[in-house]
Write an enzyme that holds these catalytic residues in place. Sequence first.
Site, PDB file in Angstrom:
ATOM      1  N   VAL A 125      18.118  20.593 -60.980  1.00 35.01           N
ATOM      2  CA  VAL A 125      18.761  21.713 -59.753  1.00 35.01           C
ATOM      3  C   VAL A 125      20.200  20.823 -59.330  1.00 35.01           C
ATOM      4  O   VAL A 125      20.038  19.769 -58.954  1.00 35.01           O
ATOM      5  CB  VAL A 125      17.750  21.899 -58.760  1.00 35.01           C
ATOM      6  N   ILE A 129      23.783  16.558 -57.536  1.00 39.07           N
ATOM      7  CA  ILE A 129      23.313  16.466 -56.185  1.00 39.07           C
ATOM      8  C   ILE A 129      21.923  15.810 -56.228  1.00 39.07           C
ATOM      9  O   ILE A 129      21.037  16.577 -56.646  1.00 39.07           O
ATOM     10  CB  ILE A 129      23.371  17.896 -55.403  1.00 39.07           C
ATOM     11  N   GLY A 180      31.617  23.813 -70.769  1.00 38.28           N
ATOM     12  CA  GLY A 180      30.094  23.374 -70.790  1.00 38.28           C
ATOM     13  C   GLY A 180      29.432  23.496 -69.590  1.00 38.28           C
ATOM     14  O   GLY A 180      28.327  22.935 -69.267  1.00 38.28           O
ATOM     15  N   ASP A 194      19.214  31.580 -63.427  1.00 41.05           N
ATOM     16  CA  ASP A 194      19.171  30.574 -63.427  1.00 41.05           C
ATOM     17  C   ASP A 194      19.210  29.722 -61.835  1.00 41.05           C
ATOM     18  O   ASP A 194      18.223  28.866 -61.478  1.00 41.05           O
ATOM     19  CB  ASP A 194      20.522  29.820 -63.750  1.00 41.05           C
ATOM     20  N   LYS A 198      15.831  27.742 -60.296  1.00 37.89           N
ATOM     21  CA  LYS A 198      16.401  26.515 -59.428  1.00 37.89           C
ATOM     22  C   LYS A 198      15.625  26.454 -57.908  1.00 37.89           C
ATOM     23  O   LYS A 198      15.258  25.438 -57.381  1.00 37.89           O
ATOM     24  CB  LYS A 198      17.849  26.204 -59.203  1.00 37.89           C
TER      25      LYS A 198
HETATM   26  N1  NAP Z   1      25.425  22.189 -69.204  1.00 39.44           N
HETATM   27  C1  NAP Z   1      25.337  21.855 -68.209  1.00 39.44           C
HETATM   28  O1  NAP Z   1      26.320  21.858 -67.154  1.00 39.44           O
HETATM   29  C2  NAP Z   1      23.925  21.835 -67.583  1.00 39.44           C
HETATM   30  C3  NAP Z   1      23.773  21.245 -66.349  1.00 39.44           C
HETATM   31  C4  NAP Z   1      22.612  21.149 -65.750  1.00 39.44           C
HETATM   32  C5  NAP Z   1      21.262  21.498 -66.798  1.00 39.44           C
HETATM   33  N2  NAP Z   1      21.517  21.861 -68.169  1.00 39.44           N
HETATM   34  C6  NAP Z   1      20.574  22.133 -68.922  1.00 39.44           C
HETATM   35  O2  NAP Z   1      20.515  20.974 -69.799  1.00 39.44           O
HETATM   36  C7  NAP Z   1      20.119  21.280 -70.998  1.00 39.44           C
HETATM   37  C8  NAP Z   1      20.960  21.231 -72.299  1.00 39.44           C
HETATM   38  O3  NAP Z   1      22.228  21.886 -72.006  1.00 39.44           O
HETATM   39  P1  NAP Z   1      23.296  21.797 -72.698  1.00 39.44           P
HETATM   40  O4  NAP Z   1      24.579  22.563 -71.995  1.00 39.44           O
HETATM   41  O5  NAP Z   1      23.817  20.253 -73.262  1.00 39.44           O
HETATM   42  O6  NAP Z   1      23.102  22.691 -73.991  1.00 39.44           O
HETATM   43  P2  NAP Z   1      24.028  22.571 -75.441  1.00 39.44           P
HETATM   44  O7  NAP Z   1      24.984  22.224 -75.186  1.00 39.44           O
HETATM   45  O8  NAP Z   1      24.046  23.953 -75.905  1.00 39.44           O
HETATM   46  O9  NAP Z   1      23.238  21.872 -76.472  1.00 39.44           O
HETATM   47  C9  NAP Z   1      22.059  22.048 -76.648  1.00 39.44           C
HETATM   48  C10 NAP Z   1      21.407  21.011 -77.631  1.00 39.44           C
HETATM   49  O10 NAP Z   1      20.164  21.375 -78.187  1.00 39.44           O
HETATM   50  C11 NAP Z   1      19.800  21.319 -79.289  1.00 39.44           C
HETATM   51  N3  NAP Z   1      18.632  21.912 -79.629  1.00 39.44           N
HETATM   52  C12 NAP Z   1      18.430  23.254 -79.418  1.00 39.44           C
HETATM   53  N4  NAP Z   1      17.054  23.715 -79.890  1.00 39.44           N
HETATM   54  C13 NAP Z   1      16.489  22.603 -80.252  1.00 39.44           C
HETATM   55  C14 NAP Z   1      15.239  22.111 -80.730  1.00 39.44           C
HETATM   56  N5  NAP Z   1      14.140  23.050 -80.974  1.00 39.44           N
HETATM   57  N6  NAP Z   1      14.849  21.191 -81.301  1.00 39.44           N
HETATM   58  C15 NAP Z   1      15.994  19.920 -81.232  1.00 39.44           C
HETATM   59  N7  NAP Z   1      16.941  20.308 -80.561  1.00 39.44           N
HETATM   60  C16 NAP Z   1      17.406  21.516 -80.404  1.00 39.44           C
HETATM   61  C17 NAP Z   1      21.062  21.611 -80.139  1.00 39.44           C
HETATM   62  O11 NAP Z   1      20.923  20.961 -81.471  1.00 39.44           O
HETATM   63  P3  NAP Z   1      22.012  21.405 -82.369  1.00 39.44           P
HETATM   64  O12 NAP Z   1      23.237  20.518 -81.923  1.00 39.44           O
HETATM   65  O13 NAP Z   1      21.576  20.938 -83.711  1.00 39.44           O
HETATM   66  O14 NAP Z   1      22.625  22.733 -82.266  1.00 39.44           O
HETATM   67  C18 NAP Z   1      21.864  20.884 -79.109  1.00 39.44           C
HETATM   68  O15 NAP Z   1      22.132  19.624 -79.546  1.00 39.44           O
HETATM   69  C19 NAP Z   1      19.615  22.968 -70.767  1.00 39.44           C
HETATM   70  O16 NAP Z   1      18.337  23.062 -70.504  1.00 39.44           O
HETATM   71  C20 NAP Z   1      20.272  23.284 -69.779  1.00 39.44           C
HETATM   72  O17 NAP Z   1      19.783  24.318 -68.933  1.00 39.44           O
HETATM   73  C21 NAP Z   1      22.797  21.969 -68.553  1.00 39.44           C
END
Ligand code: NAP
Length: 415
Positions: A125, A129, A180, A194, A198
């Site tokens: 969330v 913050i 990102g 989303d 949250k």
């Molecule tokens: N990005 C943000 O600013 C942000 C902010 C708050 C929360 N989040 C949360 O943080 C989480 C990650 O987000 P992200 O932005 O880092 O995503 P991302 O850049 O798309 O990266 C996703 C990662 O997950 C891996 N993956 C997907 N399915 C998988 C599985 N079944 N087993 C193992 N690994 C798997 C992918 O593997 P590969 O590398 O092999 O493709 C990749 O390394 C999400 O839940 C998102 O909602 C993100």
Amino acid sequence: MNTKKLKIGLFGFGCVGHGLYEVLQQTPGLDAEIKTIVVKQKNKSRRLAPEWFSYDKSEILNDAEINLVVELIDDPDAAFEIVKQALCNGKAVVSANKKMIAEHFEELLELQKQFQTPFLYEAAVCASIPIIRNLEEYYDNDLLRSIEGIVNGSTNYILSKTASENLSYQQALQQAQELGYAESNPRLDTGGFDAKFKLLLLIAHAFGIVLQPEQIFHQGINKLGELELNYAREKGLKIKLKARAFKNEAGKVCAFVLPEFVSKNDKFYQVDEVYNALQIEGCFADKQFFVGRGAGAYPTASAVLSDISALRYNYRYEYKKRQEDNEMEASENIFLRVLLRHPREASDEVRSKFLDTEELYKNKEQAYTIGIITLAELQSTLTTEDVSAVLMDLPNSAEVSQYSEKFGEIAWLQE
Ligand SMILES: NC(=O)c1ccc[n+]([C@@H]2O[C@H](COP(=O)([O-])OP(=O)(O)OC[C@H]3O[C@@H](n4cnc5c(N)ncnc54)[C@H](OP(=O)(O)O)[C@@H]3O)[C@@H](O)[C@H]2O)c1
């Protein structure tokens, strides 16, 4: 004080996973190290040597030396299976996956209780913050009146860029993805899902009520059109996607996610780009305002890091405010002042849904109506793609009682 050494099994090495790796490199005093990283695609190039990576989740879940699983993947269904198994195997878990947590909140509560394993999710969330732990530890349910905020970084980025730099919606979305900030499936952001997930987590920790996602009404920014964008420009307003939860006079919780007009003298007006902000109102403390980066590798990783740090001291959420009764207000009793944009030919039908209309506008194809409507009626009009709403404000309690009476009369006349 004795702290625990943490051996981390990391799932996901994308934006946040890689961010966490780098942040951990720069905090050697934490006594936490990554042992294994599990990712999905075998032929993807990585920024670390291949020895770090595995594609088999059991290499983390069945490794007795790993006492903390950090789940940072973009697949909520696979994430739930990982988190469930990790908690069952007695491993502490940190996650940033709001969709997964919101959709399985009760089950995750049970697992924590049954296996006595902590599960923390500050990064889920508003990224940087520190709000969940604050709500959990500092604010008593009885003293909290409302929580409202901009909780989605990528939609705030899109709204800011389209308003200030005249970028098209698609250009701004693409930039948010490149930086990102956006979810892999951008509709989760732009459709308001989303923000709703949250809000569900915020309500659980603010008021102790666990809701199902379907119980919270949401509209995102993907239906916004030129009429309401022009309205904002002409009046010197900005549109922000906001999540709101507040207790009404009956002590019941009202909650929804809607785009809102904000004026220059509103604190949320200055919250642009990827920033998120939350305003908490208490009975005695009045209003407090939190602001910080709501997405991106390092801001999100910093919240994950804070959870990791807290686990060294065996911190866990106790859900002290938890109430079994669902004290949600029915949507028929929630009154909103909105601008509703709709097809011109639907004007009469739309108008009949309002308790009071204050402004009507029509051009050749479209129209808008400004007035007071219940959340229930608003929901029933927003079912088609060509109708969109922006919140103007919430009527005050005197107005509400006036409209409640009027609404009672209307209901009586229809009987
Ligand atoms: N990005 C943000 O600013 C942000 C902010 C708050 C929360 N989040 C949360 O943080 C989480 C990650 O987000 P992200 O932005 O880092 O995503 P991302 O850049 O798309 O990266 C996703 C990662 O997950 C891996 N993956 C997907 N399915 C998988 C599985 N079944 N087993 C193992 N690994 C798997 C992918 O593997 P590969 O590398 O092999 O493709 C990749 O390394 C999400 O839940 C998102 O909602 C993100």
